[in-house]
Design an enzyme around this catalytic site. Sequence first.
Site, PDB file in Angstrom:
ATOM      1  CB  SER A   1      -0.873  -0.003   1.262  1.00 56.88           C
ATOM      2  OG  SER A   1      -1.423   1.276   1.480  1.00 56.88           O
TER       3      SER A   1
ATOM      4  CD  GLU B   1      -1.858   5.025   5.478  1.00 51.49           C
ATOM      5  OE1 GLU B   1      -2.398   5.643   4.541  1.00 51.49           O
ATOM      6  OE2 GLU B   1      -1.774   5.480   6.628  1.00 51.49           O
TER       7      GLU B   1
ATOM      8  CE1 TYR C   1      -4.178  -1.737   5.603  1.00 51.03           C
ATOM      9  CE2 TYR C   1      -3.181   0.335   4.928  1.00 51.03           C
ATOM     10  CZ  TYR C   1      -3.755  -0.874   4.600  1.00 51.03           C
ATOM     11  OH  TYR C   1      -3.916  -1.225   3.279  1.00 51.03           O
TER      12      TYR C   1
HETATM   13  P1  NAP Z   1     -11.609  -4.363   1.716  1.00 53.43           P
HETATM   14  O1  NAP Z   1     -12.753  -4.008   0.817  1.00 53.43           O
HETATM   15  O2  NAP Z   1     -11.569  -3.866   3.103  1.00 53.43           O
HETATM   16  O3  NAP Z   1     -11.515  -5.966   1.718  1.00 53.43           O
HETATM   17  C1  NAP Z   1     -10.716  -6.640   2.662  1.00 53.43           C
HETATM   18  C2  NAP Z   1     -10.969  -8.129   2.520  1.00 53.43           C
HETATM   19  O4  NAP Z   1     -10.190  -8.808   3.513  1.00 53.43           O
HETATM   20  C3  NAP Z   1     -12.432  -8.532   2.761  1.00 53.43           C
HETATM   21  O5  NAP Z   1     -12.761  -9.590   1.895  1.00 53.43           O
HETATM   22  C4  NAP Z   1     -12.396  -9.033   4.195  1.00 53.43           C
HETATM   23  O6  NAP Z   1     -13.404  -9.962   4.504  1.00 53.43           O
HETATM   24  C5  NAP Z   1     -11.031  -9.726   4.194  1.00 53.43           C
HETATM   25  N1  NAP Z   1     -10.548  -9.978   5.554  1.00 53.43           N
HETATM   26  C6  NAP Z   1     -10.424  -9.104   6.565  1.00 53.43           C
HETATM   27  N2  NAP Z   1      -9.946  -9.709   7.669  1.00 53.43           N
HETATM   28  C7  NAP Z   1      -9.777 -11.015   7.326  1.00 53.43           C
HETATM   29  C8  NAP Z   1      -9.317 -12.158   8.016  1.00 53.43           C
HETATM   30  N3  NAP Z   1      -8.953 -12.091   9.307  1.00 53.43           N
HETATM   31  N4  NAP Z   1      -9.250 -13.338   7.356  1.00 53.43           N
HETATM   32  C9  NAP Z   1      -9.646 -13.432   6.061  1.00 53.43           C
HETATM   33  N5  NAP Z   1     -10.101 -12.379   5.355  1.00 53.43           N
HETATM   34  C10 NAP Z   1     -10.163 -11.186   5.976  1.00 53.43           C
HETATM   35  O7  NAP Z   1     -10.221  -3.932   1.026  1.00 53.43           O
HETATM   36  P2  NAP Z   1      -9.911  -3.572  -0.498  1.00 53.43           P
HETATM   37  O8  NAP Z   1     -10.096  -2.114  -0.688  1.00 53.43           O
HETATM   38  O9  NAP Z   1     -10.575  -4.534  -1.385  1.00 53.43           O
HETATM   39  O10 NAP Z   1      -8.328  -3.804  -0.528  1.00 53.43           O
HETATM   40  C11 NAP Z   1      -7.784  -5.081  -0.830  1.00 53.43           C
HETATM   41  C12 NAP Z   1      -6.368  -5.178  -0.281  1.00 53.43           C
HETATM   42  O11 NAP Z   1      -5.570  -4.154  -0.863  1.00 53.43           O
HETATM   43  C13 NAP Z   1      -6.248  -4.982   1.224  1.00 53.43           C
HETATM   44  O12 NAP Z   1      -5.195  -5.784   1.667  1.00 53.43           O
HETATM   45  C14 NAP Z   1      -5.890  -3.520   1.373  1.00 53.43           C
HETATM   46  O13 NAP Z   1      -5.200  -3.322   2.583  1.00 53.43           O
HETATM   47  C15 NAP Z   1      -5.003  -3.344   0.163  1.00 53.43           C
HETATM   48  N6  NAP Z   1      -4.961  -2.004  -0.401  1.00 53.43           N
HETATM   49  C16 NAP Z   1      -6.124  -1.350  -0.708  1.00 53.43           C
HETATM   50  C17 NAP Z   1      -6.065  -0.104  -1.295  1.00 53.43           C
HETATM   51  C18 NAP Z   1      -7.315   0.638  -1.667  1.00 53.43           C
HETATM   52  O14 NAP Z   1      -7.223   1.863  -1.892  1.00 53.43           O
HETATM   53  N7  NAP Z   1      -8.457  -0.020  -1.778  1.00 53.43           N
HETATM   54  C19 NAP Z   1      -4.808   0.490  -1.587  1.00 53.43           C
HETATM   55  C20 NAP Z   1      -3.660  -0.226  -1.267  1.00 53.43           C
HETATM   56  C21 NAP Z   1      -3.737  -1.469  -0.695  1.00 53.43           C
HETATM   57  P3  NAP Z   1     -14.883  -9.477   5.010  1.00 53.43           P
HETATM   58  O15 NAP Z   1     -15.639  -9.190   3.745  1.00 53.43           O
HETATM   59  O16 NAP Z   1     -15.353 -10.655   5.760  1.00 53.43           O
HETATM   60  O17 NAP Z   1     -14.665  -8.244   5.844  1.00 53.43           O
HETATM   61  N1  GDD Z   2     -12.305   7.293   6.294  1.00 55.05           N
HETATM   62  C1  GDD Z   2     -12.429   8.610   6.449  1.00 55.05           C
HETATM   63  N2  GDD Z   2     -13.563   9.130   7.029  1.00 55.05           N
HETATM   64  N3  GDD Z   2     -11.412   9.400   6.043  1.00 55.05           N
HETATM   65  C2  GDD Z   2     -11.562  10.740   6.175  1.00 55.05           C
HETATM   66  C3  GDD Z   2     -12.713  11.315   6.736  1.00 55.05           C
HETATM   67  C4  GDD Z   2     -13.753  10.462   7.197  1.00 55.05           C
HETATM   68  O1  GDD Z   2     -14.777  10.902   7.712  1.00 55.05           O
HETATM   69  N4  GDD Z   2     -12.567  12.670   6.713  1.00 55.05           N
HETATM   70  C5  GDD Z   2     -11.386  12.919   6.167  1.00 55.05           C
HETATM   71  N5  GDD Z   2     -10.758  11.761   5.846  1.00 55.05           N
HETATM   72  C6  GDD Z   2      -9.414  11.632   5.262  1.00 55.05           C
HETATM   73  C7  GDD Z   2      -8.486  10.713   6.051  1.00 55.05           C
HETATM   74  O2  GDD Z   2      -7.947  11.382   7.185  1.00 55.05           O
HETATM   75  C8  GDD Z   2      -7.448  10.389   4.979  1.00 55.05           C
HETATM   76  O3  GDD Z   2      -6.467  11.393   4.948  1.00 55.05           O
HETATM   77  C9  GDD Z   2      -8.247  10.443   3.672  1.00 55.05           C
HETATM   78  O4  GDD Z   2      -9.503  11.046   3.979  1.00 55.05           O
HETATM   79  C10 GDD Z   2      -8.505   9.078   3.043  1.00 55.05           C
HETATM   80  O5  GDD Z   2      -9.043   8.225   4.036  1.00 55.05           O
HETATM   81  P1  GDD Z   2      -9.603   6.764   3.664  1.00 55.05           P
HETATM   82  O6  GDD Z   2     -10.600   6.870   2.572  1.00 55.05           O
HETATM   83  O7  GDD Z   2     -10.029   6.113   4.944  1.00 55.05           O
HETATM   84  O8  GDD Z   2      -8.352   6.033   3.022  1.00 55.05           O
HETATM   85  P2  GDD Z   2      -6.824   5.915   3.491  1.00 55.05           P
HETATM   86  O9  GDD Z   2      -6.009   6.718   2.525  1.00 55.05           O
HETATM   87  O10 GDD Z   2      -6.654   6.199   4.923  1.00 55.05           O
HETATM   88  O11 GDD Z   2      -6.548   4.355   3.276  1.00 55.05           O
HETATM   89  C11 GDD Z   2      -6.963   3.711   2.071  1.00 55.05           C
HETATM   90  O12 GDD Z   2      -5.942   3.786   1.102  1.00 55.05           O
HETATM   91  C12 GDD Z   2      -4.740   3.093   1.443  1.00 55.05           C
HETATM   92  C13 GDD Z   2      -3.761   3.309   0.283  1.00 55.05           C
HETATM   93  O13 GDD Z   2      -3.067   4.515   0.459  1.00 55.05           O
HETATM   94  C14 GDD Z   2      -7.325   2.260   2.424  1.00 55.05           C
HETATM   95  O14 GDD Z   2      -7.951   1.664   1.328  1.00 55.05           O
HETATM   96  C15 GDD Z   2      -6.084   1.457   2.772  1.00 55.05           C
HETATM   97  O15 GDD Z   2      -6.444   0.079   2.915  1.00 55.05           O
HETATM   98  C16 GDD Z   2      -5.073   1.629   1.637  1.00 55.05           C
HETATM   99  O16 GDD Z   2      -3.903   0.880   1.896  1.00 55.05           O
END
Ligand code: NAP
Ligand code: GDD
Length: 350
Positions: free
Chosen positions: A138, A140, A162
């Site tokens: 990520s 992050e 995280y």
């Molecule tokens: P998400 O919608 O939160 O999905 C997470 C998945 O992990 C869900 O299927 C969840 O199952 C499963 N999970 C959570 N805890 C588990 C456990 N203990 N054992 C087995 N499965 C478990 O996340 P996403 O946005 O699709 O992201 C996919 C991956 O990419 C994650 O690893 C995330 O950290 C990473 N990532 C995401 C982003 C982004 O912007 N979306 C960016 C960079 C990296 P449930 O449905 O049961 O909760």
């Molecule tokens: N969630 C959330 N809720 N975020 C908020 C809010 C709120 O009410 N208000 C402001 N924010 C700001 C957060 O402080 C952060 O700076 C930004 O919005 C994005 O927050 P999220 O959408 O929760 O995403 P993230 O960037 O913290 O994390 C996501 O992206 C990562 C990749 O950079 C997640 O998908 C992570 O799993 C992923 O790795």
Amino acid sequence: MTRPTKRALVTGITGQDGSYLAEFLLDKGYEVHGLVRRSSTFGTQRIEHLYRDIHEVERPLVLHHGDMADGNGLARLIREIRPDEVYNLAAQSHVRVSFDQPTYTADVTAVGVLRLLEAIRDLQDAAGYQIRFYQASSSEMFGKVAETPQRETTPFHPRSPYGVAKLYAHWITVNYRESYGLHVSCGILFNHESPRRGETFVTRKITRAATRIKLGLQSKLYLGNLDARRDWGFAGDYVEAMWLMLQQDTPDDYVVATDATFSVREFCEQAFGRLGLDYRDFVAIDQRYFRPAEVDLLLGCSDKARGQLGWQPRVSFPELVTLMVDADLELARREQVLRDAGLNSILPLR
Ligand code: NAP
Ligand code: GDD
């Protein structure tokens, strides 16, 4: 004997990315196995359309119960399924929640990866069977960024439990590649969104609220830091990059991003603007949504993925906002119809 189709195991298949990746792999002719954790309610809404299709058009999707916290179960599944490719998308993926549940986040998001890698290594040692592995790293991990834009060589400085857990997962994956010759790759993905995004991530929280406000189902939206900037892409585009990484002869790590950055405030402006509303009339600040430590700015440089994988994002920032707002407007309309019919009790609890 060669197998007719490739077999993939996707952890996190019920999540946003898992659902798009499962669709993508099924379309490519894969037999797809998904890890699903047991819950007292159904958690498979995002993949139900694929699962239903099985009976109609014989699409090979198989779900297995398992948990990233249960190493024995993961090892057994790897032995039984013998996948060609494993995509590890499972994680406690919410940054704000990781401050409240740091130990759980470390167990699932960090050590869970080690459990999978050990299972893969054991099978390789015992049966000479090579599995290609994708780790969902990520942006992050860049945290308090050392340079802008961020690329594969940018030093890491995570700002949340995280981010620290993801950094462990990233380095243990690199270590298993270097130590044991495993074909493992990490995609350092910047934020990616979609109509299937979890409702507590900021983009979806905004598009859900804006559309509900438009239809009179909600009056205010409470947010935290509006000045944070993210490089937001479309999840459907990003799963292709995951697959491309595992098709390379040599495993490697890649940044996947749009190479453009926008603030949370700009996301609000565009989302409410699409509905003919001014976000300033509806958005209020709630300190509860600020984080103990923030990632202020993320902006990727995806030259390596574009050059070596031939990958590129197709959906721009304005297109992404429009896509999400339009999908949530449809959802809000359905909610409104149910409410007007006095059927609130069958709506999901909010
Ligand atoms: P998400 O919608 O939160 O999905 C997470 C998945 O992990 C869900 O299927 C969840 O199952 C499963 N999970 C959570 N805890 C588990 C456990 N203990 N054992 C087995 N499965 C478990 O996340 P996403 O946005 O699709 O992201 C996919 C991956 O990419 C994650 O690893 C995330 O950290 C990473 N990532 C995401 C982003 C982004 O912007 N979306 C960016 C960079 C990296 P449930 O449905 O049961 O909760
Ligand atoms: N969630 C959330 N809720 N975020 C908020 C809010 C709120 O009410 N208000 C402001 N924010 C700001 C957060 O402080 C952060 O700076 C930004 O919005 C994005 O927050 P999220 O959408 O929760 O995403 P993230 O960037 O913290 O994390 C996501 O992206 C990562 C990749 O950079 C997640 O998908 C992570 O799993 C992923 O790795």
